[in-house]
Design a protein around this motif. Sequence first.
Motif, PDB file in Angstrom:
ATOM      1  N   LEU A  60       5.463  -7.252  -6.049  1.00 40.03           N
ATOM      2  CA  LEU A  60       6.266  -6.241  -5.115  1.00 40.03           C
ATOM      3  C   LEU A  60       6.028  -7.143  -4.150  1.00 40.03           C
ATOM      4  O   LEU A  60       5.275  -8.750  -3.051  1.00 40.03           O
ATOM      5  CB  LEU A  60       4.803  -5.475  -4.177  1.00 40.03           C
ATOM      6  CG  LEU A  60       5.329  -4.986  -2.832  1.00 40.03           C
ATOM      7  CD1 LEU A  60       6.398  -3.547  -3.826  1.00 40.03           C
ATOM      8  CD2 LEU A  60       4.005  -3.988  -2.596  1.00 40.03           C
ATOM      9  N   LYS A  61       7.275  -7.303  -3.309  1.00 35.17           N
ATOM     10  CA  LYS A  61       8.373  -8.158  -2.294  1.00 35.17           C
ATOM     11  C   LYS A  61       8.165  -7.369  -1.054  1.00 35.17           C
ATOM     12  O   LYS A  61       9.228  -6.503  -1.425  1.00 35.17           O
ATOM     13  CB  LYS A  61       9.299  -9.006  -2.605  1.00 35.17           C
ATOM     14  CG  LYS A  61       8.847 -10.088  -3.760  1.00 35.17           C
ATOM     15  CD  LYS A  61       9.962 -10.590  -4.004  1.00 35.17           C
ATOM     16  CE  LYS A  61       9.675 -12.506  -3.460  1.00 35.17           C
ATOM     17  NZ  LYS A  61      10.949 -12.555  -3.953  1.00 35.17           N
ATOM     18  N   LEU A  62       7.358  -7.636   0.057  1.00 40.13           N
ATOM     19  CA  LEU A  62       7.978  -6.796   1.224  1.00 40.13           C
ATOM     20  C   LEU A  62       8.379  -7.529   2.473  1.00 40.13           C
ATOM     21  O   LEU A  62       8.110  -8.459   2.265  1.00 40.13           O
ATOM     22  CB  LEU A  62       6.935  -6.154   2.287  1.00 40.13           C
ATOM     23  CG  LEU A  62       6.006  -5.473   0.652  1.00 40.13           C
ATOM     24  CD1 LEU A  62       4.479  -5.198   1.789  1.00 40.13           C
ATOM     25  CD2 LEU A  62       6.786  -4.103   0.502  1.00 40.13           C
ATOM     26  N   GLU A  63       9.508  -6.718   2.825  1.00 38.57           N
ATOM     27  CA  GLU A  63      10.040  -7.779   4.424  1.00 38.57           C
ATOM     28  C   GLU A  63       9.292  -6.876   5.752  1.00 38.57           C
ATOM     29  O   GLU A  63       9.029  -7.517   6.626  1.00 38.57           O
ATOM     30  CB  GLU A  63      11.697  -7.489   4.612  1.00 38.57           C
ATOM     31  CG  GLU A  63      12.427  -8.196   3.397  1.00 38.57           C
ATOM     32  CD  GLU A  63      11.829 -10.053   3.519  1.00 38.57           C
ATOM     33  OE1 GLU A  63      12.068 -10.087   4.345  1.00 38.57           O
ATOM     34  OE2 GLU A  63      11.920 -10.201   2.184  1.00 38.57           O
ATOM     35  N   ARG A  64       9.613  -5.793   6.247  1.00 37.22           N
ATOM     36  CA  ARG A  64       7.967  -5.373   6.495  1.00 37.22           C
ATOM     37  C   ARG A  64       6.893  -4.731   6.574  1.00 37.22           C
ATOM     38  O   ARG A  64       7.478  -4.258   5.431  1.00 37.22           O
ATOM     39  CB  ARG A  64       8.736  -3.599   7.111  1.00 37.22           C
ATOM     40  CG  ARG A  64      11.022  -3.651   7.291  1.00 37.22           C
ATOM     41  CD  ARG A  64      11.106  -3.102   7.811  1.00 37.22           C
ATOM     42  NE  ARG A  64      10.265  -2.023   9.016  1.00 37.22           N
ATOM     43  CZ  ARG A  64      10.521  -1.054   9.021  1.00 37.22           C
ATOM     44  NH1 ARG A  64      11.414  -0.498   8.960  1.00 37.22           N
ATOM     45  NH2 ARG A  64       9.803  -0.444   9.922  1.00 37.22           N
ATOM     46  N   PRO A  65       5.633  -5.350   7.034  1.00 39.66           N
ATOM     47  CA  PRO A  65       6.698  -5.286   8.812  1.00 39.66           C
ATOM     48  C   PRO A  65       6.892  -6.791   8.607  1.00 39.66           C
ATOM     49  O   PRO A  65       6.456  -7.321   9.476  1.00 39.66           O
ATOM     50  CB  PRO A  65       4.715  -4.795   9.070  1.00 39.66           C
ATOM     51  CG  PRO A  65       3.630  -4.736   7.793  1.00 39.66           C
ATOM     52  CD  PRO A  65       4.710  -5.251   6.864  1.00 39.66           C
ATOM     53  N   PHE A  66       6.052  -7.604   7.727  1.00 41.33           N
ATOM     54  CA  PHE A  66       6.429  -8.641   7.791  1.00 41.33           C
ATOM     55  C   PHE A  66       6.586  -9.279   6.013  1.00 41.33           C
ATOM     56  O   PHE A  66       5.951  -8.688   5.362  1.00 41.33           O
ATOM     57  CB  PHE A  66       5.445  -9.844   8.098  1.00 41.33           C
ATOM     58  CG  PHE A  66       4.267  -9.434   7.717  1.00 41.33           C
ATOM     59  CD1 PHE A  66       3.119  -9.876   6.961  1.00 41.33           C
ATOM     60  CD2 PHE A  66       3.506  -8.555   8.464  1.00 41.33           C
ATOM     61  CE1 PHE A  66       2.095  -9.564   5.590  1.00 41.33           C
ATOM     62  CE2 PHE A  66       1.674  -8.513   7.605  1.00 41.33           C
ATOM     63  CZ  PHE A  66       1.438  -8.519   6.813  1.00 41.33           C
TER      64      PHE A  66
END
Length: 74
Positions: A60-66
Motif C-alpha cells: 500500500l503506497k500513500l501520499e496523504r497524509p504523508f
Amino acid sequence: MGEVLSPASRFVDLVWKRKLYAVPGVPFSLLVDPTGPVATVFELEGGEYVETARREAGVLKLERPFPVTIELSP
C-alpha cells in the motif's frame, strides 16, 4: 492515528475508537488487520470516517497524509 487490530479489542478498535477520534477532528485513520493482512485508510469527512484507500496483501503506497509505503505480507 494508526491501529493494529487484535482479536481482544476488535470491536473497540473498529467502532468506539473511530467515534472517539472523530470528536477532536483527527483527520486520518489507518487500520491494519494482521489476519488478512489488510490495511485500510480512512479520512474524516463531515464528522465521519470515509474509506479512502485499502489494500489486501501486497504493498500500500500513500501520499496523504504523508508519503509512506506499507508492505503487507502474510
